[in-house]
Design a protein around this motif. Sequence first.
Motif, short mmCIF file in Angstrom:
data_model
loop_
_atom_site.label_atom_id
_atom_site.label_comp_id
_atom_site.label_asym_id
_atom_site.label_seq_id
_atom_site.Cartn_x
_atom_site.Cartn_y
_atom_site.Cartn_z
N ARG A 134 0.84 -1.21 0.00
CA ARG A 134 0.00 0.00 0.00
C ARG A 134 0.88 1.26 0.00
NH1 ARG A 134 -5.23 1.82 -0.85
NH2 ARG A 134 -5.57 -0.39 -0.75
N ARG A 135 1.92 1.25 0.81
CA ARG A 135 2.81 2.42 0.87
C ARG A 135 3.48 2.65 -0.48
NH1 ARG A 135 7.44 4.08 0.51
NH2 ARG A 135 8.37 2.02 0.34
N VAL A 136 3.96 1.58 -1.11
CA VAL A 136 4.62 1.68 -2.41
C VAL A 136 3.61 2.16 -3.47
CG1 VAL A 136 5.69 0.30 -4.26
CG2 VAL A 136 6.46 0.07 -1.88
N TRP A 137 2.36 1.74 -3.35
CA TRP A 137 1.32 2.22 -4.27
C TRP A 137 1.18 3.73 -4.14
CZ3 TRP A 137 -3.66 4.30 -3.22
CH2 TRP A 137 -4.51 4.38 -4.32
N PHE A 138 1.07 4.22 -2.89
CA PHE A 138 1.01 5.67 -2.67
C PHE A 138 2.27 6.33 -3.25
CE2 PHE A 138 -1.91 5.19 1.21
CZ PHE A 138 -2.99 5.81 0.62
N GLN A 139 3.42 5.77 -2.97
CA GLN A 139 4.68 6.36 -3.43
C GLN A 139 4.72 6.47 -4.95
OE1 GLN A 139 8.28 4.72 -1.76
NE2 GLN A 139 9.55 5.63 -3.35
N GLY A 140 4.31 5.43 -5.64
CA GLY A 140 4.30 5.46 -7.10
C GLY A 140 3.41 6.56 -7.65
N LEU A 141 2.25 6.74 -7.04
CA LEU A 141 1.34 7.80 -7.47
C LEU A 141 1.95 9.18 -7.18
CD1 LEU A 141 -2.03 6.23 -6.29
CD2 LEU A 141 -1.22 6.45 -8.66
N LEU A 142 2.57 9.31 -6.03
CA LEU A 142 3.21 10.59 -5.68
C LEU A 142 4.38 10.90 -6.62
CD1 LEU A 142 3.11 10.14 -1.81
CD2 LEU A 142 1.79 11.82 -3.13
N GLU A 143 5.12 9.89 -6.99
CA GLU A 143 6.22 10.09 -7.93
C GLU A 143 5.69 10.54 -9.29
OE1 GLU A 143 8.27 6.34 -7.66
OE2 GLU A 143 9.42 7.00 -5.89
N ARG A 144 4.57 9.97 -9.70
CA ARG A 144 3.95 10.39 -10.96
C ARG A 144 3.52 11.86 -10.90
NH1 ARG A 144 -0.61 6.16 -12.24
NH2 ARG A 144 -1.25 7.84 -13.63
N GLY B 246 8.94 15.38 -4.75
CA GLY B 246 10.31 15.02 -4.40
C GLY B 246 10.42 14.22 -3.12
N THR B 247 9.45 14.35 -2.25
CA THR B 247 9.46 13.64 -0.97
C THR B 247 8.45 12.49 -0.98
OG1 THR B 247 7.85 15.20 -0.09
CG2 THR B 247 10.18 15.70 0.32
N ALA B 248 8.33 11.84 -2.12
CA ALA B 248 7.30 10.81 -2.30
C ALA B 248 7.41 9.69 -1.27
CB ALA B 248 7.36 10.25 -3.72
N GLU B 249 8.63 9.27 -0.95
CA GLU B 249 8.78 8.16 0.01
C GLU B 249 8.27 8.54 1.38
OE1 GLU B 249 12.07 4.97 1.67
OE2 GLU B 249 12.64 6.38 0.10
N ALA B 250 8.67 9.71 1.88
CA ALA B 250 8.22 10.16 3.21
C ALA B 250 6.72 10.43 3.21
CB ALA B 250 8.98 11.42 3.62
N LEU B 251 6.22 11.07 2.17
CA LEU B 251 4.79 11.39 2.11
C LEU B 251 3.95 10.12 1.98
CD1 LEU B 251 2.57 13.48 2.13
CD2 LEU B 251 3.02 13.92 -0.29
N SER B 252 4.47 9.12 1.27
CA SER B 252 3.73 7.85 1.15
C SER B 252 3.56 7.20 2.52
CB SER B 252 4.41 6.91 0.17
OG SER B 252 5.65 6.45 0.66
#
Length: 193
Positions: free
Chosen positions: A125-135, A139-145
């Motif tokens: 789930r976290r990686v799913w959020f991170q992928g969407l944030l990266e799209r 820049g802080t997609a990992e922390a925000l995810s």
Amino acid sequence: MARADVRAAMQERILETADRLFYGQGIRAVGVDTIAAEIGISKRTLYNHFPSKDDLIVAYLSRRLKPAPPSDRPPLEQIMGAFDRLERTIATGVFRGCPFVNAVAELKEPAHAANRIALAFKEQRRVWFQGLLERLGIGTAEALSMQLQILMDGAIAAAIVRGDPAVAAAARAAAKVLLEAASVSAPRPTPND
């Protein structure tokens, strides 16, 4: 019907029943006797498919470990939609929390395979959020995810205690604040999310 098909169909019946009973009543509260009786099979038949209750628990959780289906919807819409879906799920009246967290809490066995599966689900789930944030170019997609995942988990826990679907809306509002702080404007909820 081929023997393998019959076997697969029986396994699926066992897993469907275990899923309903484990999630609805709790893993510790439901024995293999209850599952077998519910299906109308012997315990021996159940054990021919799942040699132990632990094997059945692992199969139950593994069956629920499904990646989010790919979507062409805009990333931000998908993120906010996750909170909207959670709100609708809580409102069903049959919501008992996260089955993965429930299993870890009930089993209280750090070495149990359920813990690995629960961690895999949360990380998925976290990686799913991170992928969407990266799209979205965050820049802080990992922390925000991780923050979004914590909001989701917090809403689930609060819903168990409060029994109020509005906690998911509150988590959505908090997610919107986090996204706006990252320079992303969150869309309004849509009825079809």
